[in-house]
Design a protein around this motif. Structure first.
Motif, PDB file in Angstrom:
ATOM      1  N   LEU A 140       0.827  -1.208   0.000  1.00  0.00           N
ATOM      2  CA  LEU A 140       0.000   0.000   0.000  1.00  0.00           C
ATOM      3  C   LEU A 140       0.861   1.257   0.000  1.00  0.00           C
ATOM      4  CD1 LEU A 140      -2.923  -0.927   2.397  1.00  0.00           C
ATOM      5  CD2 LEU A 140      -2.981  -0.672  -0.086  1.00  0.00           C
ATOM      6  N   ARG A 141       1.877   1.272   0.834  1.00  0.00           N
ATOM      7  CA  ARG A 141       2.765   2.436   0.916  1.00  0.00           C
ATOM      8  C   ARG A 141       3.357   2.743  -0.471  1.00  0.00           C
ATOM      9  NH1 ARG A 141       5.537   0.429   4.849  1.00  0.00           N
ATOM     10  NH2 ARG A 141       4.372   1.412   6.525  1.00  0.00           N
ATOM     11  N   ARG A 142       3.878   1.727  -1.123  1.00  0.00           N
ATOM     12  CA  ARG A 142       4.517   1.950  -2.436  1.00  0.00           C
ATOM     13  C   ARG A 142       3.513   2.323  -3.513  1.00  0.00           C
ATOM     14  NH1 ARG A 142       9.626  -2.043  -3.334  1.00  0.00           N
ATOM     15  NH2 ARG A 142      10.503  -1.896  -1.245  1.00  0.00           N
ATOM     16  N   ILE A 143       2.347   1.697  -3.504  1.00  0.00           N
ATOM     17  CA  ILE A 143       1.309   2.042  -4.494  1.00  0.00           C
ATOM     18  C   ILE A 143       0.849   3.474  -4.281  1.00  0.00           C
ATOM     19  CG2 ILE A 143      -1.127   1.612  -5.094  1.00  0.00           C
ATOM     20  CD1 ILE A 143       0.742  -0.281  -6.562  1.00  0.00           C
ATOM     21  N   TRP A 144       0.623   3.858  -3.025  1.00  0.00           N
ATOM     22  CA  TRP A 144       0.162   5.216  -2.745  1.00  0.00           C
ATOM     23  C   TRP A 144       1.212   6.253  -3.126  1.00  0.00           C
ATOM     24  CZ3 TRP A 144      -2.103   3.691   2.658  1.00  0.00           C
ATOM     25  CH2 TRP A 144      -3.364   3.101   2.470  1.00  0.00           C
ATOM     26  N   LEU A 145       2.469   5.952  -2.906  1.00  0.00           N
ATOM     27  CA  LEU A 145       3.525   6.886  -3.310  1.00  0.00           C
ATOM     28  C   LEU A 145       3.661   6.936  -4.827  1.00  0.00           C
ATOM     29  CD1 LEU A 145       6.169   6.261  -0.517  1.00  0.00           C
ATOM     30  CD2 LEU A 145       4.723   8.290  -0.840  1.00  0.00           C
ATOM     31  N   LEU A 146       3.468   5.802  -5.482  1.00  0.00           N
ATOM     32  CA  LEU A 146       3.482   5.788  -6.945  1.00  0.00           C
ATOM     33  C   LEU A 146       2.359   6.670  -7.483  1.00  0.00           C
ATOM     34  CD1 LEU A 146       4.676   4.601  -9.565  1.00  0.00           C
ATOM     35  CD2 LEU A 146       3.028   2.723  -9.320  1.00  0.00           C
ATOM     36  N   GLN A 147       1.201   6.616  -6.850  1.00  0.00           N
ATOM     37  CA  GLN A 147       0.093   7.472  -7.275  1.00  0.00           C
ATOM     38  C   GLN A 147       0.456   8.946  -7.134  1.00  0.00           C
ATOM     39  OE1 GLN A 147      -2.886   5.192  -4.805  1.00  0.00           O
ATOM     40  NE2 GLN A 147      -4.188   5.689  -6.549  1.00  0.00           N
ATOM     41  N   TYR A 148       1.197   9.279  -6.106  1.00  0.00           N
ATOM     42  CA  TYR A 148       1.626  10.665  -5.893  1.00  0.00           C
ATOM     43  C   TYR A 148       2.672  11.077  -6.933  1.00  0.00           C
ATOM     44  CZ  TYR A 148       3.581  14.758  -3.548  1.00  0.00           C
ATOM     45  OH  TYR A 148       4.031  16.016  -3.259  1.00  0.00           O
ATOM     46  N   ASP A 149       3.619  10.175  -7.187  1.00  0.00           N
ATOM     47  CA  ASP A 149       4.766  10.500  -8.037  1.00  0.00           C
ATOM     48  C   ASP A 149       4.485  10.407  -9.530  1.00  0.00           C
ATOM     49  OD1 ASP A 149       6.367  10.909  -5.786  1.00  0.00           O
ATOM     50  OD2 ASP A 149       7.084   8.836  -5.772  1.00  0.00           O
ATOM     51  N   GLU A 150       3.609   9.502  -9.940  1.00  0.00           N
ATOM     52  CA  GLU A 150       3.411   9.208 -11.361  1.00  0.00           C
ATOM     53  C   GLU A 150       1.945   9.374 -11.754  1.00  0.00           C
ATOM     54  OE1 GLU A 150       5.609   8.125 -13.719  1.00  0.00           O
ATOM     55  OE2 GLU A 150       7.376   7.912 -12.454  1.00  0.00           O
ATOM     56  N   PRO A 151       1.579  10.500 -12.366  1.00  0.00           N
ATOM     57  CA  PRO A 151       0.185  10.698 -12.775  1.00  0.00           C
ATOM     58  C   PRO A 151      -0.346   9.587 -13.685  1.00  0.00           C
ATOM     59  CG  PRO A 151       1.392  12.756 -12.937  1.00  0.00           C
ATOM     60  CD  PRO A 151       2.403  11.683 -12.636  1.00  0.00           C
ATOM     61  N   ALA A 152       0.484   9.035 -14.545  1.00  0.00           N
ATOM     62  CA  ALA A 152       0.013   7.966 -15.440  1.00  0.00           C
ATOM     63  C   ALA A 152      -0.324   6.705 -14.656  1.00  0.00           C
ATOM     64  CB  ALA A 152       1.059   7.663 -16.513  1.00  0.00           C
ATOM     65  N   ALA A 153       0.485   6.367 -13.667  1.00  0.00           N
ATOM     66  CA  ALA A 153       0.185   5.201 -12.825  1.00  0.00           C
ATOM     67  C   ALA A 153      -1.102   5.446 -12.049  1.00  0.00           C
ATOM     68  CB  ALA A 153       1.344   4.922 -11.874  1.00  0.00           C
ATOM     69  N   ASN A 154      -1.280   6.654 -11.574  1.00  0.00           N
ATOM     70  CA  ASN A 154      -2.501   7.006 -10.869  1.00  0.00           C
ATOM     71  C   ASN A 154      -3.710   6.826 -11.786  1.00  0.00           C
ATOM     72  OD1 ASN A 154      -3.994   7.828  -8.649  1.00  0.00           O
ATOM     73  ND2 ASN A 154      -3.691   9.997  -9.047  1.00  0.00           N
ATOM     74  N   ASP A 155      -3.590   7.249 -13.041  1.00  0.00           N
ATOM     75  CA  ASP A 155      -4.684   7.080 -13.997  1.00  0.00           C
ATOM     76  C   ASP A 155      -5.036   5.610 -14.191  1.00  0.00           C
ATOM     77  OD1 ASP A 155      -4.990   9.797 -14.429  1.00  0.00           O
ATOM     78  OD2 ASP A 155      -3.750   9.821 -16.237  1.00  0.00           O
ATOM     79  N   VAL A 156      -4.025   4.746 -14.244  1.00  0.00           N
ATOM     80  CA  VAL A 156      -4.281   3.310 -14.391  1.00  0.00           C
ATOM     81  C   VAL A 156      -5.024   2.794 -13.165  1.00  0.00           C
ATOM     82  CG1 VAL A 156      -3.175   1.028 -14.440  1.00  0.00           C
ATOM     83  CG2 VAL A 156      -2.393   2.823 -15.993  1.00  0.00           C
ATOM     84  N   LEU A 157      -4.550   3.148 -11.979  1.00  0.00           N
ATOM     85  CA  LEU A 157      -5.153   2.646 -10.741  1.00  0.00           C
ATOM     86  C   LEU A 157      -6.539   3.230 -10.476  1.00  0.00           C
ATOM     87  CD1 LEU A 157      -1.890   2.628  -8.649  1.00  0.00           C
ATOM     88  CD2 LEU A 157      -3.139   0.620  -9.465  1.00  0.00           C
ATOM     89  N   LEU A 158      -6.801   4.421 -11.010  1.00  0.00           N
ATOM     90  CA  LEU A 158      -8.125   5.036 -10.883  1.00  0.00           C
ATOM     91  C   LEU A 158      -9.075   4.610 -12.001  1.00  0.00           C
ATOM     92  CD1 LEU A 158      -7.263   8.724  -9.879  1.00  0.00           C
ATOM     93  CD2 LEU A 158      -8.229   6.937  -8.440  1.00  0.00           C
ATOM     94  N   ARG A 159      -8.561   3.867 -12.962  1.00  0.00           N
ATOM     95  CA  ARG A 159      -9.345   3.423 -14.126  1.00  0.00           C
ATOM     96  C   ARG A 159      -9.995   4.602 -14.841  1.00  0.00           C
ATOM     97  NH1 ARG A 159     -11.297  -2.563 -13.459  1.00  0.00           N
ATOM     98  NH2 ARG A 159      -9.892  -3.211 -11.825  1.00  0.00           N
ATOM     99  N   THR A 160      -9.190   5.613 -15.141  1.00  0.00           N
ATOM    100  CA  THR A 160      -9.729   6.797 -15.805  1.00  0.00           C
ATOM    101  C   THR A 160     -10.012   6.560 -17.282  1.00  0.00           C
ATOM    102  OG1 THR A 160      -7.532   7.699 -16.284  1.00  0.00           O
ATOM    103  CG2 THR A 160      -8.567   8.377 -14.202  1.00  0.00           C
ATOM    104  N   LEU A 161      -9.500   5.465 -17.821  1.00  0.00           N
ATOM    105  CA  LEU A 161      -9.737   5.136 -19.230  1.00  0.00           C
ATOM    106  C   LEU A 161     -10.373   3.750 -19.320  1.00  0.00           C
ATOM    107  CD1 LEU A 161      -6.297   6.414 -20.395  1.00  0.00           C
ATOM    108  CD2 LEU A 161      -8.465   7.408 -21.072  1.00  0.00           C
ATOM    109  N   PRO A 162     -11.667   3.640 -18.993  1.00  0.00           N
ATOM    110  CA  PRO A 162     -12.293   2.324 -18.911  1.00  0.00           C
ATOM    111  C   PRO A 162     -12.254   1.529 -20.221  1.00  0.00           C
ATOM    112  CG  PRO A 162     -13.947   4.063 -18.761  1.00  0.00           C
ATOM    113  CD  PRO A 162     -12.605   4.722 -18.720  1.00  0.00           C
ATOM    114  N   GLY A 163     -12.149   2.190 -21.347  1.00  0.00           N
ATOM    115  CA  GLY A 163     -12.120   1.480 -22.625  1.00  0.00           C
ATOM    116  C   GLY A 163     -10.738   1.032 -23.061  1.00  0.00           C
TER     117      GLY A 163
END
Length: 193
Positions: free
Chosen positions: A94-117
């Motif tokens: 969790l710590r590493r995933i949460w920091l990745l979300q902070y550091d990498e907007p593209a990784a955050n987009d993947v984890l947030l499923r901003t592109l469902p298609g």
């Protein structure tokens, strides 16, 4: 029998690679929803060329997601799987995933499923989610992580962190962001934890 795809000329291959490199740079800093015009400008091509070579945003993301995000997420899963203690493994994930979300907007987009298609991004998100669920179950078996925490709760905690990272961006110092992560992790533990 299908015929092999035609081989691209050398200048077309350079063009494709230039677009890929530009997409990596633009998506890394601005996320996967960055305007394709920015990618085209960085690559020195027209937006139409991106559509011609990649079929659009999802095709372009599919061409770069491995280099852009997959290595990082799979690297986190691999690294935490080497940790012996199930609770440490879960919390470090969790710590590493949460920091990745902070550091990498593209990784955050993947984890947030901003592109469902976008299938390539969805496959990667599913892999991360399955790893999180597996780590949660192992950690709960120790009795040190709350038994009422569900995989859905965990998904929503990752989603919430992503929204926070996106909303605050780098206006919030990383140290403060990390400190608040620890509060959340503490809340997931039982009295024995």
């Amino acid at each position: 029998m299908t015929e092999p795809a035609p081989r691209l000329r050398a200048d077309a291959r350079r063009n494709v690679e230039g677009i890929r490199q530009a997409a990596l740079k633009v998506f890394r800093t601005g996320g996967l929803n960055s305007p394709l015009e920015e990618v085209a400008r960085a690559a020195g091509v027209s937006k139409g060329t991106i559509y011609h070579r990649f079929g659009g945003r999802h095709g372009l993301i599919g061409a770069v997601v491995e280099d852009l995000v997959a290595e990082r997420i799979i690297g986190i899963i691999t690294a935490v799987d080497a940790i012996a203690d199930p609770v440490e493994r879960f919390e470090e994930y969790l710590r590493r995933i949460w920091l990745l979300q902070y550091d990498e907007p593209a990784a955050n987009d993947v984890l947030l499923r901003t592109l469902p298609g976008c299938e390539s991004a969805n496959v990667l998100c599913k892999r991360a989610s399955e790893a999180a669920t597996r780590l949660l179950v192992d950690a709960q078996a120790t009795g040190r992580i709350r038994g009422d925490l569900t995989p859905e709760d965990l998904h929503l905690l990752i989603w919430e962190r992503g929204i926070i990272a996106r909303a605050c961006g780098h206006h919030q110092p990383r140290e403060g962001y990390e400190r608040r992560l620890e509060y959340t992790l503490t809340g997931l533990r039982t009295a024995r934890g």
